[in-house]
Enzyme design. Sequence first.
Site, PDB file in Angstrom:
ATOM      1  N   GLU A 273      -7.109   0.859   0.522  1.00 31.15           N
ATOM      2  CA  GLU A 273      -5.992   1.207   1.259  1.00 31.15           C
ATOM      3  C   GLU A 273      -5.741   2.748   1.556  1.00 31.15           C
ATOM      4  O   GLU A 273      -5.975   3.599   0.779  1.00 31.15           O
ATOM      5  CB  GLU A 273      -4.614   0.716   0.631  1.00 31.15           C
ATOM      6  CG  GLU A 273      -4.408  -0.679   0.107  1.00 31.15           C
ATOM      7  CD  GLU A 273      -3.164  -1.161  -0.545  1.00 31.15           C
ATOM      8  OE1 GLU A 273      -2.433  -0.288  -0.509  1.00 31.15           O
ATOM      9  OE2 GLU A 273      -3.188  -2.389  -0.814  1.00 31.15           O
TER      10      GLU A 273
ATOM     11  N   GLU B 118      -1.889  -4.821   8.015  1.00 30.45           N
ATOM     12  CA  GLU B 118      -0.929  -5.610   7.639  1.00 30.45           C
ATOM     13  C   GLU B 118       0.447  -5.316   8.392  1.00 30.45           C
ATOM     14  O   GLU B 118       1.002  -4.035   8.462  1.00 30.45           O
ATOM     15  CB  GLU B 118      -0.606  -5.381   6.235  1.00 30.45           C
ATOM     16  CG  GLU B 118       0.265  -6.276   5.333  1.00 30.45           C
ATOM     17  CD  GLU B 118      -0.249  -6.468   3.935  1.00 30.45           C
ATOM     18  OE1 GLU B 118      -1.228  -6.019   3.656  1.00 30.45           O
ATOM     19  OE2 GLU B 118       0.654  -7.118   3.259  1.00 30.45           O
TER      20      GLU B 118
ATOM     21  N   SER C  85      -3.439  -8.971  -4.851  1.00 29.46           N
ATOM     22  CA  SER C  85      -2.451  -9.930  -4.783  1.00 29.46           C
ATOM     23  C   SER C  85      -2.513 -10.838  -6.030  1.00 29.46           C
ATOM     24  O   SER C  85      -1.234 -11.470  -6.265  1.00 29.46           O
ATOM     25  CB  SER C  85      -2.438 -10.655  -3.337  1.00 29.46           C
ATOM     26  OG  SER C  85      -3.729 -11.379  -3.271  1.00 29.46           O
TER      27      SER C  85
END
Length: 285
Positions: A116, A184, A47
């Site tokens: 991920e 998420e 991020s």
Amino acid sequence: MNKKVTVKTIQKIKDSGEKFSVLTAYDFSTAKYIDEAGVDIILIGDSLAMVALGYDTTHFVGVEEMEIFTKAVARGTERAMVVTDMPFMSYNVSVEDALKNTSRMLKAGASAVKIEGANDHILKVITRCVQSGIPVMGHLGFTPQLLNTIGGYNIQGKSLDTTLEILECAKKLEDAGVFSIVLEMVPEESAQFICENLKVPVISCGAGKYCAGQVLVSDDVFGKYSEFKPKFARKYGDMKTLILNCAKQFNTDVKNGSFPSAEEAFHLKEEELEQLELYKGSVKC
Ligand code: KIV
């Protein structure tokens, strides 16, 4: 100093039914304060591409940048576990490449990495990392690096079928050896079901209250990033206004001459000043 948080600490907290906290940090002093506040895990999230570097998505950050930010955060952290997000395409090309890149983060000061997804290649990567001494945090549900494939910031696990798919992926991650999984943007009820069927701690990022851990981007928590605030983030402060006010006041003080004051400058001693004055009198500049 409190004992350093490790993968064991995190599992123990989960097993005892307690909760743990995770915040992102990208620089030395922010990491220092977050650590001092008692947050258990500090994540150098990709991020940072958006909140620290100003890009539109997380895709624009690479291994070298993640390494630099990891070093800064690790230098500021004593107790929290430091986890570095593996950036886009840093683990997708080959297992060898992934091992090289993940080990760079451990050498930079992280105690674990986050990866991920859960496709066959990623499961191989995770297995090899864990076998090589690199702890891995998984990441399922909405996975920002797949933004363009998913087709937007969409909530995942809304139907029974997709919830079961996420659970199946989570179980595969568990078998591959992850020590925790970020979930998420998943509805709270689906996330609860997923958590109840896993041994490893699940960390909610917009997945409700039943997960063992909660993660937020620190710039959202501090009220610093103002481009966008996810529904699930809670703003605890207003750093944007604080920074704006401080910068405005500094700008005014510089321009009206009230900064710096005498106390904010260095001064010559009397005899040093006399010497300077004598010299000034003897030369014509
Ligand atoms: O990049 C990031 O900061 C993250 C967390 C929000 C989980 O992946």
